[in-house]
Design a protein around this motif. Structure first.
Motif, PDB file in Angstrom:
ATOM      1  N   PRO A  80       6.647 -79.443 -24.891  1.00 56.01           N
ATOM      2  CA  PRO A  80       5.312 -78.615 -24.366  1.00 56.01           C
ATOM      3  C   PRO A  80       4.271 -79.481 -24.893  1.00 56.01           C
ATOM      4  N   THR A  81       3.104 -79.339 -24.257  1.00 59.61           N
ATOM      5  CA  THR A  81       1.628 -79.788 -24.927  1.00 59.61           C
ATOM      6  C   THR A  81       0.927 -78.759 -24.928  1.00 59.61           C
ATOM      7  N   ILE A  82       0.006 -78.971 -25.836  1.00 60.39           N
ATOM      8  CA  ILE A  82      -1.104 -77.737 -26.102  1.00 60.39           C
ATOM      9  C   ILE A  82      -2.400 -78.566 -26.396  1.00 60.39           C
ATOM     10  N   LEU A  83      -3.474 -77.774 -25.839  1.00 65.96           N
ATOM     11  CA  LEU A  83      -4.677 -78.262 -25.986  1.00 65.96           C
ATOM     12  C   LEU A  83      -5.366 -77.074 -26.792  1.00 65.96           C
ATOM     13  N   ALA A  84      -6.165 -77.645 -27.738  1.00 66.48           N
ATOM     14  CA  ALA A  84      -6.789 -76.853 -29.091  1.00 66.48           C
ATOM     15  C   ALA A  84      -8.386 -77.039 -28.892  1.00 66.48           C
ATOM     16  N   LEU A 106      -3.246 -76.994 -35.851  1.00 61.57           N
ATOM     17  CA  LEU A 106      -2.496 -78.058 -34.867  1.00 61.57           C
ATOM     18  C   LEU A 106      -1.680 -78.762 -35.729  1.00 61.57           C
ATOM     19  N   ARG A 107      -2.196 -79.320 -36.951  1.00 60.86           N
ATOM     20  CA  ARG A 107      -1.381 -80.032 -37.800  1.00 60.86           C
ATOM     21  C   ARG A 107      -0.205 -79.603 -37.898  1.00 60.86           C
ATOM     22  N   GLY A 150       6.942 -80.625 -33.454  1.00 67.04           N
ATOM     23  CA  GLY A 150       7.460 -81.101 -32.605  1.00 67.04           C
ATOM     24  C   GLY A 150       6.582 -81.011 -31.249  1.00 67.04           C
ATOM     25  N   VAL A 151       5.444 -80.540 -31.278  1.00 69.18           N
ATOM     26  CA  VAL A 151       4.677 -80.212 -29.991  1.00 69.18           C
ATOM     27  C   VAL A 151       3.588 -81.443 -30.115  1.00 69.18           C
ATOM     28  N   LEU A 195       6.026 -71.878 -28.137  1.00 71.86           N
ATOM     29  CA  LEU A 195       6.111 -72.858 -27.243  1.00 71.86           C
ATOM     30  C   LEU A 195       7.804 -73.419 -26.913  1.00 71.86           C
ATOM     31  N   ARG A 196       8.418 -73.578 -27.849  1.00 72.33           N
ATOM     32  CA  ARG A 196       9.986 -73.988 -27.613  1.00 72.33           C
ATOM     33  C   ARG A 196      10.553 -72.679 -27.142  1.00 72.33           C
ATOM     34  N   GLY A 197       9.968 -71.636 -26.882  1.00 73.49           N
ATOM     35  CA  GLY A 197      10.904 -70.486 -26.170  1.00 73.49           C
ATOM     36  C   GLY A 197      11.645 -69.286 -27.176  1.00 73.49           C
ATOM     37  N   LEU A 198      10.929 -69.479 -28.347  1.00 78.86           N
ATOM     38  CA  LEU A 198      11.685 -68.430 -29.277  1.00 78.86           C
ATOM     39  C   LEU A 198      10.625 -67.083 -29.193  1.00 78.86           C
ATOM     40  N   PRO A 199      11.049 -66.004 -29.203  1.00 83.19           N
ATOM     41  CA  PRO A 199      10.404 -64.789 -29.209  1.00 83.19           C
ATOM     42  C   PRO A 199       9.710 -64.644 -30.299  1.00 83.19           C
TER      43      PRO A 199
END
Length: 312
Positions: A5-9, A47-48, A54-55, A264-268
Motif C-alpha cells: 500500500p501507499t499512503i499520502l500524508a 509517517l516515519r 513497510g508502507v 494498511l496491511r489488513g490487520l483489524p
C-alpha cells in the motif's frame, strides 16, 4: 488494500526543539537543562513509523524559505518519504518547542505554526494535490490543517480511508465537522475531552464520541491502558512498562504510524493497535528523536504487549 500500500500524508513537518530540565522543575524560575533540535511534526513523525513498518509514503506540508526549511527537507528525504511540500520564500518555517521534566513528561509546548493556517487552504486546491490524493491508497492527516483544508481533503479522498491525528486539544475541534468520514481518529485523553466537552473515560467516553459521529478511534492516556473502539466494540490494551524512559515526546506519533501501517496491511484495529503500542514503547525508550525499529527489537517489543481486552 493492496499488498504494497501507499499512503499520502498532509500536515506538520517542522523544527522540533525539546528542552529537558536536569533536576526538579521549578515553575517561574530558571531551570538548568539541555536543549536539542530535531525535525518533527505530528504527521511527519507518524509517517516515519509508517515507512519503517513497510508502507510507501508521500508527504505534503508547507515551509518557509530559511535554513530550517533545508533541514526539514533533508529529514524527509532521509526518512525515505517522497516530499511534495511547498516552500514560501518570504515565510518562516513552522516550529514546535517543548519543555519536559526530568522524567520526560511535558511541562509546556509552544507551537509557532501560523504558516499552516495561512497556506494549507489554498494548497489543497492545487492540481498536484488532487493527483497525489488520487494516486494513494489511504490518507493520513493532522489537525494542523484548518477545517477548510480538511473539508476539501475529505471531498477529494472520496471512499479512500482517512486516518487523522488530533494534534492538541485546541486543534482537534477542527475535525468536528468531518468525524463521520474518518476511518480512525488518534487522540489523547485531553483531546478527546475537548471533542466531547468533558472529562469521560471508558464506555462513557466512547458513547460520547459516537454521538458526535466518530465511528472508530484510539485514545491514549500516558501509561494507562490505550482505549480503542470500532464497529465491533470497545477494547483496551495495557502498555507494558518501558525498560527505561528517555522521552515520552513522540510516543503517540509512533503509535499512530505503526497502527496505521498495520491497518494498511489488513490487520483489524485490535491487532494493529498492539503494533502501535510496541512502537510507542520503543519511542519512549529511545533518546533519539527517531527511534530505531529493527525487525528484532520490534518483535521483542510486540511480544511484551498483551492482547486487547474487551470492555463490556
Amino acid at each position: 488494500m493492496p499488498t504494497s500500500p501507499t499512503i499520502l500524508a498532509l500536515g506538520g513537518a517542522h523544527i522540533d526543539r525539546r528542552g529537558q530540565v536536569s533536576g526538579t522543575y521549578v515553575p517561574a524560575a530558571s531551570n538548568p537543562g539541555m536543549m536539542r533540535e530535531d525535525v518533527g511534526g505530528v504527521v511527519f513523525n507518524a509517517l516515519r513509523s509508517v515507512v519503517k513498518r513497510g508502507v510507501s509514503a508521500s508527504l505534503i506540508s508547507v515551509r518557509g524559505g530559511d535554513a530550517a526549511a533545508d533541514t526539514v527537507a533533508s529529514a524527509i528525504d532521509n526518512a525515505g518519504i517522497a516530499d511534495l511540500s511547498v516552500v514560501f520564500l518570504d515565510r518562516t518555517t513552522p516550529s514546535y518547542t517543548a519543555l519536559i521534566d526530568a522524567e520526560g513528561e511535558l511541562i509546556v509546548g509552544l507551537a509557532d505554526m501560523a504558516l499552516y493556517d495561512l497556506a494549507f487552504p489554498k494548497q489543497i486546491r492545487r492540481a498536484k494535490v488532487r493527483e497525489a490524493v488520487g494516486a494513494a491508497d489511504a490518507i493520513l492527516c493532522d489537525a494542523n490543517l484548518p477545517t477548510a483544508a480538511l473539508e476539501r481533503l475529505v471531498a477529494l479522498a472520496g471512499d479512500q480511508p482517512i486516518f487523522a491525528i488530533a494534534v492538541s486539544p485546541a486543534k482537534v475541534v477542527r475535525l468536528t465537522p468531518l468525524l463521520d468520514h474518518l476511518s480512525v481518529l488518534f487522540m489523547n485523553r485531553r483531546e478527546a475531552a475537548a471533542l466531547v466537552g468533558g472529562e469521560l473515560s471508558g464506555e462513557a467516553l466512547v458513547d460520547a464520541l459516537r454521538r458526535i459521529s466518530l465511528n472508530a478511534g484510539v485514545v491514549t492516556a500516558g501509561g494507562a491502558p490505550v482505549l480503542g473502539f470500532d464497529g465491533i466494540g470497545i477494547f483496551e490494551i495495557a502498555p507494558p512498562a518501558p525498560r527505561k524512559i528517555a522521552d515520552v515526546t513522540g510516543a503517540g506519533d509512533a503509535l499512530t504510524g505503526a497502527t496505521v501501517a498495520a491497518l494498511l496491511r489488513g490487520l483489524p484495529l485490535r491487532a494493529a493497535l498492539r503494533e502501535g503500542v510496541a512502537a510507542a514503547m520503543l519511542a519512549i525508550e529511545s533518546p533519539q528523536a527517531v527511534p530505531s525499529f529493527t525487525a528484532g527489537n520490534f518483535t521483542q517489543a510486540l511480544a511484551l504487549v498483551p492482547e486487547a481486552r474487551e470492555v463490556a
